[in-house]
Design an enzyme around this catalytic site. Structure first.
Site, short mmCIF file in Angstrom:
data_model
loop_
_atom_site.label_atom_id
_atom_site.label_comp_id
_atom_site.label_asym_id
_atom_site.label_seq_id
_atom_site.Cartn_x
_atom_site.Cartn_y
_atom_site.Cartn_z
N ASP A 100 0.86 -1.19 0.00
CA ASP A 100 0.00 0.00 0.00
C ASP A 100 0.89 1.24 0.00
OD1 ASP A 100 -2.37 -1.37 0.10
OD2 ASP A 100 -2.47 -1.40 2.29
N LYS A 158 -18.21 14.68 -2.07
CA LYS A 158 -16.75 14.80 -1.93
C LYS A 158 -16.13 13.46 -2.30
CE LYS A 158 -14.68 14.26 2.00
NZ LYS A 158 -14.34 14.40 3.43
#
Length: 483
Positions: free
Chosen positions: A87, A215
Site C-alpha cells: 500500500d 466529496k
C-alpha cells in the site's frame, strides 16, 4: 525442498543396500531391518528442533525491529519473497496528511503561504461548507476535555487521515462542530472503495431547501457535475472550464498530492411519507447528477524518510516492489518516483517528451508502467503477463478486490508474494498471498487476524528488515544441516 531431497536420498540409499544384501545372500529379515536403519540414519532427527529454535530466535529478533510474527513458518517465507505488493498511504508514506492547496472559482490558493481565507467570500464559503460538513472525522472529545487549549494541529482526530487534515484546516477558519450543528445531516451515502466518493445531505440554517454535498475522487465528482460555481454565479460546465480544472488537477497530482473534488446541489425536501425511500443510501432517489462543482482540496502525505533506502536495498537484493494504491495514477506515479519504485520514464512520459501519441511508443523502450484500476477490469491472462513482466510497476485507483487479482496473477507467474493491507476488504488478498502483512497501527482487527505477520510501526522499512532476517535463517539452517 530440503525435506523432499533428503527423503529421496535416504530411500535411494536404503534401496541400494537392500539389493546389495540380496545379492550377497543376506537373510530377508536382516536385510529389511538394515534397509530401514539406513533410511532412518540418513534423516536428521534433530532437524525439527533445530528449525523450530532457529525460527523462534529469528522471530524474537524481528519483534525488536517492529515486525510481529504470528506464524513461525512465515519467517522462512518472508526470506524467500521475490515480490512485495505494498500500500502507499501509511506504509510508504507517513500517513500525516496536510491540506496544502484549495481551488475555488478559477484560482488555486496555498494554505502554506500565509493567505487568509475569507469565510464571507461566496466561492470559498461553498467549498468550506462541503469540507466541513461532508465528513465523518471529528476531534476526540476526551482529548479535548483533558487538553482544551491544545493546538489544532496537535489534536487527536477520530477518522480517516485525509478527513482529519481537512477537519484541522476548517477548524482554523471556523468552529466545525458549530457549523455541523447549524447544518444537521439528514441522509447520505458513506464513502466506500468502489464508489470513491461520499454524499451528505443537510438541513440549512438560512434556507428551507436541503443542501447535498459530494466529496471524493475528482473524476467521479466531475462526472456528476453539469455546472461550476464562478464569481459570476453558477455557470454551465463548458469544455474550456473542464480543461482548466483538469490542468490545475494535473499540477497538484504531479506534486504527489491527493486531490478531492467538491460539489453541491440544493433542492426542496421530500414529503414526510416519502422521506425514508428518498434517503435510502442503497437505492437513493436524491439527485446524483447535475451537481455544481465548487472546488478541489489537495492534500500532501510525504514519504517516510527510510523508505527510499529500504526500496533500493530490496531491489538490489532482487526483490520487486509493486505499489498498489487507491490514489489517482498521477499522484501514485509522483510518489513512486520520489521513493524509487519508478526510476525510468513510463510510456506516457516518453510520448509527452517526444510529442507523439502513447501508441507510437514501443513496449521494449519502457521499463516502468502505471496501470489504473479501470483498465484491470478488461484484462485477460496475456495482459497480466505483459504488465507483470515490467520491472517497475504501480497499480493505481485499485479496489481491494483487484488487489486479490494482482496477487493471484503474480503467483501464477511463479512469484513469492508478500502483501500489505489494513482494511477489512484486504483480508482475501492477505490470505491468498504467500505472506500477508497487516498494519499494527491503522490495521483493522480482521486484517490482523488474516495476516501472517504485523508491522507494529506501519513502516515499509520494517518489511525490508524482516526479509533480511528471513534470509539469514537460510544460512543458519545450512550450517545446522551440515553439522
Amino acid at each position: 525442498h530440503f525435506v523432499i531431497a533428503i527423503s529421496i536420498y535416504a530411500i535411494s540409499v536404503g534401496v541400494i543396500f537392500f539389493f546389495v544384501g540380496i545379492a550377497k545372500g543376506t537373510a530377508w529379515l536382516h536385510n529389511i531391518i538394515f534397509t530401514l536403519s539406513i533410511i532412518v540414519a540418513n534423516v536428521p532427527e534433530g532437524l525439527l528442533a533445530t528449525v523450530t529454535v532457529s525460527l523462534t530466535l529469528t522471530a524474537k529478533r524481528m519483534a525488536t525491529k517492529q515486525v510481529l510474527v504470528k506464524k513461525l513458518a512465515a519467517v522462512e517465507t518472508l526470506g524467500s519473497t521475490t515480490t512485495i505488493c505494498s500500500d502507499k498511504t501509511g506504509t510508504l508514506t507517513m500517513n500525516r496528511m496536510t491540506l496544502v492547496h484549495i481551488m475555488f472559482g478559477d484560482k488555486v490558493e496555498s494554505t502554506q503561504s500565509g493567505v487568509t481565507f475569507d469565510i464571507n467570500d461566496p466561492l470559498f464559503q461553498e467549498a468550506f461548507y462541503v469540507m466541513a460538513n461532508c465528513s465523518k472525522a471529528e476531534f476526540d472529545a476526551a482529548d479535548l476535555e483533558k487538553f482544551p487549549d491544545k493546538l489544532i494541529d496537535e489534536r487527536i482526530v477520530i477518522g480517516d487521515a485525509s478527513e482529519a487534515a481537512v477537519l484541522k484546516f476548517c477548524e482554523k477558519i471556523q468552529d466545525v462542530r458549530q457549523t455541523r450543528l447549524r447544518n444537521p445531516q439528514v441522509g447520505g451515502i458513506p464513502f466506500n472503495s468502489t464508489n470513491k466518493f461520499m454524499v451528505t445531505i443537510h438541513k440549512q440554517e438560512s434556507d428551507s431547501n436541503l443542501k447535498q454535498c459530494l466529496k471524493g475522487a475528482p473524476e467521479r465528482v466531475l462526472d456528476r457535475c453539469s455546472k461550476m460555481k464562478t464569481p459570476d454565479g453558477d455557470k454551465e460546465m463548458t469544455p474550456e472550464m473542464l480543461d482548466r480544472i483538469n490542468a490545475q488537477l494535473a499540477d497538484m497530482m504531479d506534486n504527489g498530492e491527493r486531490v478531492l473534488g467538491l460539489a453541491t446541489i440544493s433542492y426542496a425536501p421530500p414529503k414526510e411519507e416519502d422521506a425514508e425511500a428518498f434517503f435510502d443510501p442503497d437505492k437513493p432517489l436524491f439527485p446524483m447528477e447535475g451537481m455544481t462543482f465548487v472546488g478541489l482540496a489537495a492534500l500532501l502525505d510525504p514519504p517516510r524518510e527510510s523508505v527510499p533506502v529500504a526500496i533500493a536495498r530490496c531491489q538490489s537484493a532482487g526483490i520487486q516492489v509493486i505499489m498498489v494504491t487507491g490514489d489517482h495514477p498521477a499522484t501514485a506515479k509522483a510518489i513512486a518516483k520520489q521513493i524509487g519504485i519508478i526510476r525510468d520514464p513510463t510510456a506516457e512520459d516518453l510520448a509527452k517528451l517526444r510529442g507523439v501519441p502513447v501508441e507510437f511508443i514501443e513496449p521494449s523502450e519502457v521499463n516502468a508502467v502505471v496501470v489504473p484500476g479501470w483498465q484491470l477490469r478488461d484484462f485477460e491472462e496475456s495482459d497480466w503477463t505483459r504488465v507483470l513482466s515490467y520491472d517497475q510497476i504501480v497499480f493505481a485507483r485499485t479496489s481491494p478486490q483487484q488487489k486479490l487479482i494482482i496477487v493471484e496473477n503474480c503467483q501464477r507467474l511463479g512469484k513469492i508474494v508478500a502483501v500489505t493491507g489494513d482494511g477489512v476488504n484486504d483480508s482475501p488478498a492477505l490470505k491468498k498471498a504467500n505472506i500477508g502483512i497487516a498494519m499494527g497501527i491503522s490495521g483493522s482487527d480482521v486484517s490482523k487476524e488474516a495476516a501472517d505477520m504485523i508491522l507494529l510501526d506501519d513502516n515499509f522499512a520494517s518489511i525490508e528488515s524482516g526479509i533480511e532476517e528471513g534470509r539469514l535463517i537460510f544460512d543458519n539452517l545450512k550450517k545446522s544441516i551440515a553439522y
